[in-house]
Design an enzyme around this catalytic site. Structure first.
Site, PDB file in Angstrom:
ATOM      1  N   LYS A 261       0.824  -1.204   0.000  1.00 39.80           N
ATOM      2  CA  LYS A 261       0.000   0.000   0.000  1.00 39.80           C
ATOM      3  C   LYS A 261       0.856   1.251   0.000  1.00 39.80           C
ATOM      4  O   LYS A 261       0.450   2.289  -0.478  1.00 39.80           O
ATOM      5  CB  LYS A 261      -0.837   0.067   1.282  1.00 39.80           C
ATOM      6  CG  LYS A 261      -1.988  -0.884   1.327  1.00 39.80           C
ATOM      7  CD  LYS A 261      -2.751  -0.679   2.627  1.00 39.80           C
ATOM      8  CE  LYS A 261      -3.428  -1.988   2.963  1.00 39.80           C
ATOM      9  NZ  LYS A 261      -4.202  -1.976   4.175  1.00 39.80           N
ATOM     10  N   ARG A 262       2.020   1.137   0.612  1.00 39.93           N
ATOM     11  CA  ARG A 262       2.853   2.315   0.792  1.00 39.93           C
ATOM     12  C   ARG A 262       3.793   2.582  -0.380  1.00 39.93           C
ATOM     13  O   ARG A 262       4.402   3.629  -0.456  1.00 39.93           O
ATOM     14  CB  ARG A 262       3.632   2.209   2.103  1.00 39.93           C
ATOM     15  CG  ARG A 262       2.772   2.543   3.311  1.00 39.93           C
ATOM     16  CD  ARG A 262       3.395   2.047   4.595  1.00 39.93           C
ATOM     17  NE  ARG A 262       3.461   0.598   4.602  1.00 39.93           N
ATOM     18  CZ  ARG A 262       2.446  -0.184   4.983  1.00 39.93           C
ATOM     19  NH1 ARG A 262       1.311   0.355   5.383  1.00 39.93           N
ATOM     20  NH2 ARG A 262       2.545  -1.508   4.965  1.00 39.93           N
TER      21      ARG A 262
END
Ligand code: GLU
Ligand code: ZN
Length: 493
Positions: A261-262
């Site tokens: 996600k990052r």
């Protein structure tokens, strides 16, 4: 299948952080599945984690889904028979169900402290035993419970897993079996009374009549737990049947590592800001685990909906390939009708992107150059640099381009090109302008490509850009000649 149960699927993101491509791919497949089967898409917000959820992220989710063109039949903004669709507004419901599960013995209070749990997990690991919850509080007597409470211990609610294996047929992966060792009893309510994802997600799926749960592979391990919980809910009369599950493959990023996600590459906003078209991005994301056909990669959303079947999703990890995403987007840009293209470029022709005086923007020039830009853009944001030569008083100064193009004897070439361009017919399309530069090149023993480079940099400031002669035509004779003169002056300086 005339009498099949109507399909009800859901997307149920948690509003934490920025929307990422994994989340969008899951939403896309659920949407396509719902629309393909003329079913119902429920949009639910899983915001029970007050520490991580934010209103900003919730608004971003809605905004992103609107931008992508998703629509839903029940959920925020549209309501529906199972409202509210934000879990933060359904807390009483979960509490009630947790109590029913406790009363029926499907769940029990667990008084173990974190330290005790850690210690026992460590010991189990060392002894080579399964390291999940060991069942310490499974069969506490009323006296033992009161003793713990008298000690001042708090308790969480833990779900009692059945002692037999759980088997289900995953729509993507086929039959899967989980043995009890691998699925220990798990927490469903925190000591402070807050219900956990493990409870609220299947409870809402049950209450909302979800028939198919399509979600990422990262959630596969929660499926046997949810199936067991479902069975308990059926017994309590809360659920009527267990949904089918399909787990979408992981998306791998750089270095064959799971796209997190990052990762900047995973951020939806990045693609939006670069000027991906929603249809281009959706086309690409659909290919992460699914394919349209062996010989066709480019398709519209309606073609996707027509063909999408969850059984066709591939269980193997998919690889995120930015170059391919860009190529697909470029294709969708080319397919736009030119008026639509012009409209979609608008944001990049204004502040903060435009590097010219707003008053110098020339609508007619823009409309004339737009069709040439449309066939060459990968992402819409590239438009700014490709057309700024038309709207700036002087072209951008790019030293690297200048050094690269002004090689050999640029003064001689530009002087000849200037004379030939000045004598050319500027009302007969790009062809005479090309002839002029070609002839100038010939006089100096240069092929067109080499002759054209200094002219391009003199006029646009850059070594790469839109087709040169069309660009000159739109810029006009006077400004073209003036810019060549300015370049000659600089070379002389
Ligand atoms: N809120 C969960 C998530 O964001 C939903 C998972 C699911 O689809 O069950 O991962
Ligand atoms: Zn315990």
């Amino acid at each position: 299948m005339a009498n099949a149960t109507p399909v009800r699927v859901r997307f149920c993101p948690s509003p934490t952080g920025n929307p990422h491509v994994g989340l969008i791919r899951t939403a896309l497949f659920n949407w396509a599945y719902a629309r393909h089967h003329k079913g119902t898409l429920v949009f639910r917000i899983e915001d029970t984690d007050a520490a991580r959820d934010s209103e900003e992220s919730y608004n971003q989710l809605l905004d992103s889904f609107h931008w992508l063109g998703f629509d839903w039949d029940e959920g925020p903004e549209v309501g529906g028979p199972h409202a509210p669709y934000r879990q933060s507004q359904r807390m009483d419901l979960y509490k009630d169900i947790a109590e029913k599960l406790l009363a029926a013995g499907h769940a029990y209070p667990c008084y173990c402290t974190t330290e005790e749990l850690d210690e026992r997990r460590e010991a189990a690991r060392k002894a080579g035993r399964p390291s999940g919850y060991d069942g310490t509080c499974r069969e506490l007597t009323a006296e033992q419970k009161s003793a713990y409470e008298a000690e001042g211990r708090s308790s969480i609610v833990r779900f009692r897993m059945p002692d037999e294996p759980i088997t289900f047929t995953d729509l993507v992966r086929g039959e899967l079996t989980f043995t009890p060792d691998n699925v220990p009893d798990y927490g469903i309510v925190r000591a402070n009374g807050a219900p956990l994802y493990t409870l609220v997600n299947p409870v809402d799926d049950a209450l909302m009549g979800i028939t198919h749960v399509l979600r990422g592979e990262d959630l596969l391990s929660s499926t046997p737990r949810q199936i067991a919980l479902y069975k308990a809910l059926i017994e309590l009369g809360v659920a009527s049947s267990i949904p089918a599950f399909g787990h979408l493959p992981y998306v791998m990023g750089e270095g064959n590592k799971k796209l997190s996600k990052r990762d900047p590459q995973a951020s939806l906003n990045l693609y939006r800001e670069r000027g991906f078209l929603p249809e281009g991005l959706l086309n690409y994301l659909a290919l992460l685990g699914w394919s349209f056909s062996a010989d066709q990669d480019i398709f519209s959303v309606s073609e996707l909906i027509e063909k999408f079947e969850i059984e066709d999703v591939n269980a193997n990890p998919a690889r995120f390939d930015l170059k391919k995403a860009e190529a697909i987007n470029a294709d969708h840009i080319r397919q736009l009708d030119v008026e639509d293209f012009i409209k979609r470029c608008e944001p990049w022709l204004k502040a903060p992107f435009a590097n010219w005086e707003p008053a110098d923007f020339d609508e007619a020039a823009w409309r004339a150059i737009a069709p040439h830009a449309q066939t060459r853009l990968t992402v819409l944001s590239d438009i700014t640099a490709n057309v700024d030569f038309l709207f700036r008083k002087e072209p951008v100064e790019d030293e690297a381009s200048w050094t690269k193009a002004m090689k050999g004897d640029p003064v001689a070439l530009l002087t000849t090109a200037r004379a030939k361009l000045a004598a050319a017919d500027w009302n007969a399309g790009p062809e005479p302008l090309k002839e002029a530069v070609l002839a100038a090149g010939e006089e100096h023993g240069l092929k067109l490509g080499k002759a054209q480079a200094p002219v391009r940099v003199a006029v646009t400031g850059r070594t790469v850009g839109l087709p040169l002669f069309e660009s000159l035509e739109v810029l006009g004779k006077e400004r073209t000649i003036a810019r060549i003169d300015a370049a000659l002056a600089k070379l002389a300086g």
